[in-house]
Design an enzyme around this catalytic site. Structure first.
Site, PDB file in Angstrom:
ATOM      1  N   ARG A  39      -9.308   8.635  14.554  1.00  0.00           N
ATOM      2  CA  ARG A  39      -8.517   9.213  13.462  1.00  0.00           C
ATOM      3  C   ARG A  39      -9.267  10.350  12.769  1.00  0.00           C
ATOM      4  NH1 ARG A  39      -8.050   7.911   7.576  1.00  0.00           N
ATOM      5  NH2 ARG A  39      -9.979   6.780   7.881  1.00  0.00           N
TER       6      ARG A  39
ATOM      7  N   GLY B 136       0.851  -1.186   0.000  1.00  0.00           N
ATOM      8  CA  GLY B 136       0.000   0.000   0.000  1.00  0.00           C
ATOM      9  C   GLY B 136       0.881   1.226   0.000  1.00  0.00           C
TER      10      GLY B 136
ATOM     11  N   HIS C 148     -13.750   0.457   9.694  1.00  0.00           N
ATOM     12  CA  HIS C 148     -13.047   1.190   8.642  1.00  0.00           C
ATOM     13  C   HIS C 148     -11.550   1.325   8.888  1.00  0.00           C
ATOM     14  CE1 HIS C 148     -12.682   3.951   5.326  1.00  0.00           C
ATOM     15  NE2 HIS C 148     -12.251   4.933   6.099  1.00  0.00           N
TER      16      HIS C 148
ATOM     17  N   ASP D  97      -2.666  -9.239   9.606  1.00  0.00           N
ATOM     18  CA  ASP D  97      -1.620 -10.270   9.741  1.00  0.00           C
ATOM     19  C   ASP D  97      -0.339  -9.718  10.376  1.00  0.00           C
ATOM     20  OD1 ASP D  97      -3.368 -11.878   8.281  1.00  0.00           O
ATOM     21  OD2 ASP D  97      -2.357 -11.479   6.383  1.00  0.00           O
TER      22      ASP D  97
ATOM     23  N   HIS E 226     -16.713   3.694  10.107  1.00  0.00           N
ATOM     24  CA  HIS E 226     -17.071   4.798   9.209  1.00  0.00           C
ATOM     25  C   HIS E 226     -18.581   4.946   9.216  1.00  0.00           C
ATOM     26  CE1 HIS E 226     -17.374   7.425   5.782  1.00  0.00           C
ATOM     27  NE2 HIS E 226     -16.061   7.571   5.804  1.00  0.00           N
TER      28      HIS E 226
ATOM     29  N   ALA F 202       2.190   2.955   2.363  1.00  0.00           N
ATOM     30  CA  ALA F 202       3.313   2.934   3.306  1.00  0.00           C
ATOM     31  C   ALA F 202       4.444   2.059   2.766  1.00  0.00           C
ATOM     32  CB  ALA F 202       2.838   2.435   4.668  1.00  0.00           C
TER      33      ALA F 202
ATOM     34  N   ARG G 118     -16.119  11.543  13.314  1.00  0.00           N
ATOM     35  CA  ARG G 118     -16.639  10.278  12.794  1.00  0.00           C
ATOM     36  C   ARG G 118     -17.337   9.409  13.821  1.00  0.00           C
ATOM     37  NH1 ARG G 118     -12.374   7.941   8.425  1.00  0.00           N
ATOM     38  NH2 ARG G 118     -13.090   9.434   6.888  1.00  0.00           N
TER      39      ARG G 118
ATOM     40  N   GLU H 210     -13.508  18.100   5.038  1.00  0.00           N
ATOM     41  CA  GLU H 210     -14.081  16.866   5.603  1.00  0.00           C
ATOM     42  C   GLU H 210     -14.350  17.122   7.070  1.00  0.00           C
ATOM     43  OE1 GLU H 210     -11.602  13.477   4.706  1.00  0.00           O
ATOM     44  OE2 GLU H 210     -12.512  13.238   2.735  1.00  0.00           O
TER      45      GLU H 210
HETATM   46  C1  LIG Z   1     -12.643   2.204   1.302  1.00  0.00           C
HETATM   47  C2  LIG Z   1     -11.580   2.984   2.025  1.00  0.00           C
HETATM   48  C3  LIG Z   1     -11.485   4.358   1.851  1.00  0.00           C
HETATM   49  C4  LIG Z   1     -10.498   5.092   2.513  1.00  0.00           C
HETATM   50  N1  LIG Z   1     -10.374   6.434   2.257  1.00  0.00           N
HETATM   51  C5  LIG Z   1      -9.344   7.109   2.808  1.00  0.00           C
HETATM   52  C6  LIG Z   1      -9.082   8.461   2.458  1.00  0.00           C
HETATM   53  O1  LIG Z   1      -9.776   9.048   1.648  1.00  0.00           O
HETATM   54  N2  LIG Z   1      -8.021   9.083   3.041  1.00  0.00           N
HETATM   55  C7  LIG Z   1      -7.204   8.460   3.943  1.00  0.00           C
HETATM   56  O2  LIG Z   1      -6.240   9.069   4.435  1.00  0.00           O
HETATM   57  N3  LIG Z   1      -7.422   7.179   4.274  1.00  0.00           N
HETATM   58  C8  LIG Z   1      -8.447   6.489   3.726  1.00  0.00           C
HETATM   59  N4  LIG Z   1      -8.628   5.172   4.053  1.00  0.00           N
HETATM   60  C9  LIG Z   1      -7.666   4.529   4.926  1.00  0.00           C
HETATM   61  C10 LIG Z   1      -6.372   4.303   4.157  1.00  0.00           C
HETATM   62  O3  LIG Z   1      -6.696   3.890   2.853  1.00  0.00           O
HETATM   63  C11 LIG Z   1      -5.495   3.259   4.799  1.00  0.00           C
HETATM   64  O4  LIG Z   1      -5.360   3.486   6.167  1.00  0.00           O
HETATM   65  C12 LIG Z   1      -4.107   3.299   4.166  1.00  0.00           C
HETATM   66  O5  LIG Z   1      -4.229   3.169   2.775  1.00  0.00           O
HETATM   67  C13 LIG Z   1      -3.259   2.196   4.730  1.00  0.00           C
HETATM   68  O6  LIG Z   1      -2.101   2.125   3.984  1.00  0.00           O
HETATM   69  P1  LIG Z   1      -1.010   1.015   4.337  1.00  0.00           P
HETATM   70  O7  LIG Z   1       0.025   1.125   3.310  1.00  0.00           O
HETATM   71  O8  LIG Z   1      -0.641   1.134   5.753  1.00  0.00           O
HETATM   72  O9  LIG Z   1      -1.833  -0.371   4.216  1.00  0.00           O
HETATM   73  P2  LIG Z   1      -2.617  -0.977   2.977  1.00  0.00           P
HETATM   74  O10 LIG Z   1      -2.830   0.013   1.918  1.00  0.00           O
HETATM   75  O11 LIG Z   1      -3.802  -1.676   3.518  1.00  0.00           O
HETATM   76  O12 LIG Z   1      -1.605  -2.079   2.454  1.00  0.00           O
HETATM   77  C14 LIG Z   1      -1.312  -3.228   3.208  1.00  0.00           C
HETATM   78  C15 LIG Z   1      -0.541  -4.186   2.341  1.00  0.00           C
HETATM   79  O13 LIG Z   1      -0.064  -5.277   3.132  1.00  0.00           O
HETATM   80  C16 LIG Z   1      -0.305  -6.495   2.438  1.00  0.00           C
HETATM   81  N5  LIG Z   1      -0.382  -7.582   3.419  1.00  0.00           N
HETATM   82  C17 LIG Z   1      -1.222  -7.700   4.463  1.00  0.00           C
HETATM   83  N6  LIG Z   1      -0.979  -8.839   5.138  1.00  0.00           N
HETATM   84  C18 LIG Z   1       0.045  -9.458   4.502  1.00  0.00           C
HETATM   85  C19 LIG Z   1       0.733 -10.683   4.693  1.00  0.00           C
HETATM   86  N7  LIG Z   1       0.407 -11.547   5.660  1.00  0.00           N
HETATM   87  N8  LIG Z   1       1.735 -10.996   3.851  1.00  0.00           N
HETATM   88  C20 LIG Z   1       2.080 -10.170   2.831  1.00  0.00           C
HETATM   89  N9  LIG Z   1       1.441  -9.013   2.583  1.00  0.00           N
HETATM   90  C21 LIG Z   1       0.447  -8.655   3.412  1.00  0.00           C
HETATM   91  C22 LIG Z   1      -1.609  -6.224   1.715  1.00  0.00           C
HETATM   92  O14 LIG Z   1      -1.839  -7.156   0.688  1.00  0.00           O
HETATM   93  C23 LIG Z   1      -1.360  -4.802   1.230  1.00  0.00           C
HETATM   94  O15 LIG Z   1      -0.567  -4.815   0.077  1.00  0.00           O
HETATM   95  C24 LIG Z   1      -9.621   4.426   3.401  1.00  0.00           C
HETATM   96  C25 LIG Z   1      -9.716   3.054   3.597  1.00  0.00           C
HETATM   97  C26 LIG Z   1     -10.683   2.324   2.907  1.00  0.00           C
HETATM   98  C27 LIG Z   1     -10.754   0.838   3.122  1.00  0.00           C
END
Ligand SMILES: Cc1cc2nc3c(=O)[nH]c(=O)nc-3n(C[C@H](O)[C@H](O)[C@H](O)COP(=O)(O)OP(=O)(O)OC[C@H]3O[C@@H](n4cnc5c(N)ncnc54)[C@H](O)[C@@H]3O)c2cc1C
Length: 529
Positions: free
Chosen positions: A384, A27, A349, A222, A243, A29, A289, A126
């Site tokens: 948040r 994702g 959410h 995980d 949410h 991060a 929220r 927002e």
């Molecule tokens: C529908 C929706 C709308 C949202 N809208 C907003 C918004 O407008 N603005 C905002 O700031 N936030 C929003 N959020 C929240 C935000 O999207 C997330 O908090 C953020 O994208 C998280 O990013 P991340 O990189 O930490 O994790 P993620 O983007 O969730 O990525 C996690 C990654 O880890 C991988 N993974 C997980 N477990 C394992 C494993 N066991 N082995 C290998 N890989 C694994 C997954 O496959 C994925 O690739 C929204 C969330 C959702 C669900």
């Protein structure tokens, strides 16, 4: 009782892969951190599905950042602290708000195209933001645009290896050092070890703990569960954000109706078409929220319905232009948001708690770092602020790369080849449960007993049931990703439930019917496991 390792193994007989840095998750991060690390060594990204499959891909509303003269990091900080219900880490919030603009500028340089009007970035308002500071892309496809830009960059980099369909099962540790991870490689169906000088978890949240969720299937927490089993501290897990407005349509997965729709003027109405938010908060639809989610939940109970309505028929901008994806989704279900009320209900959410890190993404284990939704950095407190999570992934991902640069001497001295590790627990071969069915039962239990409104009896009932299920699942061999996910969800469900039971007060997203007040005297403290 959760075992230290989910499977039995002997490292000496496993296929081993080496790199300088392992990043778990693709994702915002994981991808951004990988790009920041590539001048320091070879980076391997492990991800359990396709590269883009993540919560990030589905983020709609946008990314909060204080740009321009009418806004400032100080105001952004104020809003974040206020929404967090007196529970944020002030220093972490300061880092987020002040370093956020630089990271977003870099995101733009990396190719992310945010929406513009007359050459200037468009920003929206927002809930609980004093200023319209939300940058968005293609109206309501911000996350997909960020994933597009970042994944195009990582794919081009020789020093970044991308490994899809690799399920990270556990972290490999010895004497408080993390040496990498053990994985299930879904491409050739083998258990392998990925070893590295530093491991960075960016594995996202645990929305799949609940039957109603906006999160994709991969969001099973995980990384949080694995880090905890390996000895990393986890904290604040009782704070799950619900949410307020997921599209309610029986049989359809919960699709998010972004907060930005209310930001543009949409009104919540009960089943009879009466607005009701004024009874709950002076800021009405733009209250924090947790307040809006509880108000909807109570309104649904009062009217004995499973949904309320969101009336976007009067908003200033044309809905189909401003929110093209939401419009398309609604239309596919026979709802035209420009003419019809949209049926909505709350859904889980965002996971505010997670792996405890310091301001540099460091965990309490050497060589294990974490950023993004799988962490608890302290920026979100008990609730948040909308659109702060994408920003968090950037800011703390960048900091991990910075701190790793200063620790390179220590990291270079690590001898991965000499590592000896194994686990041998007696486990039955036969399973007496259906993992998919049990996952659904667990999700329903969490929704009904550990959900938006909580009380001791419900929480105790959930706790006992989870223990019962754990003893069934952990007594037999775990062999598939579905079973690993179930094990992780059960481990986290226990921690969320125990924390929710312990915290005898209401704060932010954690609401106890039997302790409805905030209790700063006894509870302005964190529950850490
Ligand atoms: C529908 C929706 C709308 C949202 N809208 C907003 C918004 O407008 N603005 C905002 O700031 N936030 C929003 N959020 C929240 C935000 O999207 C997330 O908090 C953020 O994208 C998280 O990013 P991340 O990189 O930490 O994790 P993620 O983007 O969730 O990525 C996690 C990654 O880890 C991988 N993974 C997980 N477990 C394992 C494993 N066991 N082995 C290998 N890989 C694994 C997954 O496959 C994925 O690739 C929204 C969330 C959702 C669900």
């Amino acid at each position: 009782m959760t075992p230290r390792y989910l499977i039995n193994f002997d490292l000496s007989s496993l296929e081993r892969k080496y790199s300088d840095f392992l990043v778990v998750g693709s994702g915002i991060a994981g991808l951004y951190t990988s790009l920041k690390l590539l001048d320091k060594g070879i980076v391997t990204i492990l991800t359990k599905n396709k590269l883009k499959e993540s919560s990030t891909e589905y983020a709609q509303g946008g990314i909060a950042v204080a740009l321009g003269n009418e806004d400032s990091p100080r105001l952004h900080m104020e809003d974040t602290l206020k929404a967090g219900a007196n529970f944020c880490d002030r220093q972490a919030v300061e880092v987020l708000a002040t370093e956020g603009p630089g990271c977003v500028e870099e995101l733009i340089e990396l190719g992310t195209k945010f929406d513009k009007i007359e050459g200037k970035y468009k920003t929206t308002l927002e809930a609980a933001h004093q200023r319209p500071r939300i940058l968005h892309a293609q109206g309501d496809a911000t996350g997909a645009e960020i994933e597009r830009a970042l994944s195009e960059k990582v794919i081009k980099e020789n020093k970044i290896q991308i490994k899809e369909n690799i399920f990270v099962i556990d972290i490999l540790t010895k004497d408080n050092f993390c040496y990498g991870v053990m994985v299930w490689d879904n491409n050739d169906q083998k258990i392998k070890a990925y070893l590295a000088k530093a491991t960075i978890f960016a594995s996202g949240g645990a929305g799949q703990l609940y039957s109603n969720t906006t999160n994709p299937e991969v969001a099973t927490g995980d990384g949080i569960a694995a880090a905890f089993r390996g000895g990393a501290k986890v904290t604040d897990l009782e704070f799950i954000q619900f949410h307020p407005t997921a599209l309610f349509y029986p049989g359809s997965p919960k699709f998010l109706i972004s907060e930005a729709v209310r930001g543009e003027g949409a009104i919540l109405k009960d089943i009879k078409g009466e607005p009701f938010m004024a009874f709950y908060h002076p800021d009405k639809e733009l209250a924090p929220r947790d307040i809006v989610a509880r108000a909807i939940f109570l309104q649904m109970k009062k009217n004995k319905t499973n949904y309320v309505y969101l009336d976007a028929t009067q908003i200033k901008q044309k809905f189909s232009k401003r929110f093209p994806n939401i419009y398309k989704k609604c239309l596919s279900l026979g709802i035209n948001p420009e003419k019809d009320y949209i049926p909505v209900a709350p859904a889980s959410h965002y996971t505010m708690g997670g792996i405890k890190t310091d301001l540099w993404g460091k965990t309490n284990l050497f060589n294990l770092y974490a950023c993004g939704e799988c962490t608890s950095t302290g920026v979100h407190g008990a609730n948040r602020l909308a659109s702060n999570s994408l920003l968090e992934g950037l800011v703390f991902g960048k900091r991990i790369a910075q701190i790793i640069a200063t620790e390179s001497k220590l990291l270079n001295s690590i001898k991965l080849e000499d590592l000896k590790l194994s686990a041998h627990l007696s486990r039955k071969k036969d399973k007496i449960y259906n993992p998919l069915k049990l996952r659904k039962e667990l999700q329903n239990l969490m929704w009904n007993r550990v959900g938006i409104i909580r009380q001791a009896n419900d929480l105790k009932e959930a706790k006992n049931k989870i223990k019962e299920w754990q003893s069934v699942v952990f007594s037999a061999e775990l062999t598939t990703p579905l079973e690993f996910e179930l094990a992780n969800l059960l481990g986290l469900a226990e921690l969320v439930t125990n924390s929710a039971l312990l915290r005898e007060e209401s704060r932010g997203a954690h609401y106890r019917l039997d302790f409805p007040q905030k209790d700063d005297q006894h509870w302005k403290k964190h529950i850490i496991y």
